[in-house]
Design an enzyme around this catalytic site. Structure first.
Site, PDB file in Angstrom:
ATOM      1  CE  LYS A  53      -3.917  -2.287   2.117  1.00 40.12           C
ATOM      2  NZ  LYS A  53      -4.568  -2.748   3.334  1.00 40.12           N
ATOM      3  CD  GLN A  97      -3.780  -4.415   6.541  1.00 39.75           C
ATOM      4  OE1 GLN A  97      -3.583  -3.495   5.782  1.00 39.75           O
ATOM      5  NE2 GLN A  97      -4.468  -5.485   6.184  1.00 39.75           N
ATOM      6  CG  ASP A 120     -10.211  -0.293   4.829  1.00 38.11           C
ATOM      7  OD1 ASP A 120     -10.052  -0.638   3.640  1.00 38.11           O
ATOM      8  OD2 ASP A 120      -9.530  -0.731   5.768  1.00 38.11           O
TER       9      ASP A 120
END
Ligand code: NAD
Length: 296
Positions: A53, A97, A120
């Site tokens: 990422k 995460q 997200d």
């Protein structure tokens, strides 16, 4: 019939190219989009995702901020970091995460992220905005699937879509996105009766289960578009393992009109969509025009 293979790797590379152009436009207006990624603990798979990422964020010209915290980080300290990122003007997207260590309550952490920076799309407010057809930040994996479906099929209006799997990160938001594009949507799951019959009526099949090759070709309507989200390890040759999807690729590809492979289908789109969401969040935060086709 032999299906068209939907090349997610190439699709994602084109999308990143487009994002890089738009990032340059936004930078010319005086703003550099920034993505903060928070990793708690040392899960090796998560560490690989975070590294990828960070690399791809920098490649499209955005700023990448990585925060690595030890496994025994207190929930309060993580919440404090998120509060700081929420008010940091250089940060337009925040991604924590998952999975988090067991002593930290994931729901509390996700709820602490500013809705406008929730790239997200897991915050309940974004879930609510999506399900009521309002402007939201949408989970990256289903957003990538939607982009590929639109590119393959044009309008999805009136098509029969069956989503297999009802998770919060893939199945449910996928169903909402398909509904938003006026498909007729069925969500199947572990308790669905006669799954084969349900899948057989679909013009669009999205499989997001996590069971290797569970969808056989004889469940697929001839000409249907099959999006395989599953990533499973299966026994390969000479004792090695290899990645396979939720669909039995060979038999499904013999019937489908188009299909995504595993690997190289949905997977590469997920990070590209994270970058798209960060750019979208940045444009919204600064009142800049949003690029076409990057949001749902
Ligand atoms: P999950 O375990 O949270 O959900 C799985 C869903 O499948 C559940 O809703 C369950 O009801 C359903 N299910 C289980 N057994 C079933 C059965 N026999 N018949 C029908 N439905 C059944 O999983 P998830 O997080 O949604 O992920 C699904 C798969 O997608 C996994 O393989 C995961 O690795 C993969 N995935 C890939 C990406 C990507 O970037 N490509 C991203 C997220 C998830």
């Amino acid at each position: 019939m032999t299906a068209t293979i939907i090349d997610g790797k190439a699709f994602a590379a084109r999308l990143r190219g487009r994002i890089a152009e738009e990032v340059a436009r936004v930078k010319a207006a005086g703003v550099t989009p920034g993505l903060a990624v928070v990793l708690v603990g040392d899960d090796p798979a998560s560490a690989v995702y975070v590294r990828n990422k960070g690399r791809q964020t920098a490649e499209v010209g955005m700023e990448s901020f990585e925060h690595r915290l030890p496994d025994d980080t207190a929930e309060a300290d993580l919440l404090e970091l998120i509060a700081r990122l929420n008010t940091d003007p250089k940060v337009h997207g925040i991604l924590c995460q998952l999975p988090l260590p067991a002593h930290i309550q994931t729901d509390r952490v996700l709820a602490a992220i500013d809705v406008a920076k929730d790239v997200d799309g897991f915050h309940v407010s974004n879930v609510g905005l999506l399900s009521t057809g309002q402007k939201a930040l949408v989970p990256c994996t289903p957003l990538g699937c939607l982009m590929m479906l639109r590119a393959q099929l044009g309008s999805l209006a009136g098509l029969e879509a069956v989503v297999i799997g009802r998770s919060n990160i893939v199945g449910k938001p996928m169903a909402q996105l398909l509904l938003g594009d006026s498909a007729t949507v069925t969500v199947a799951h572990s308790r669905t009766r006669d799954l084969g019959e349900v899948v057989r009526r679909a013009d669009i099949v999205v499989a997001a289960v996590g069971r290797p090759r569970m969808v056989p070709g004889d469940w697929i309507k001839p000409g249907a578009t099959v999006i395989d989200v599953g990533i499973n390890r299966a026994a390969g040759e000479a004792g090695a393992t290899r990645l396979v999807g939720d669909c039995d690729f060979e038999s499904c590809a013999a019937v489908a009109g188009a299909i995504t492979p595993v690997p190289g289908g949905v997977g590469p789109m997920t990070i590209a969509c994270l970058l798209a969401n960060t750019l979208t969040a940045c444009c919204r935060a600064h009142g800049l025009a949003e690029p076409d086709g990057l949001a749902a």
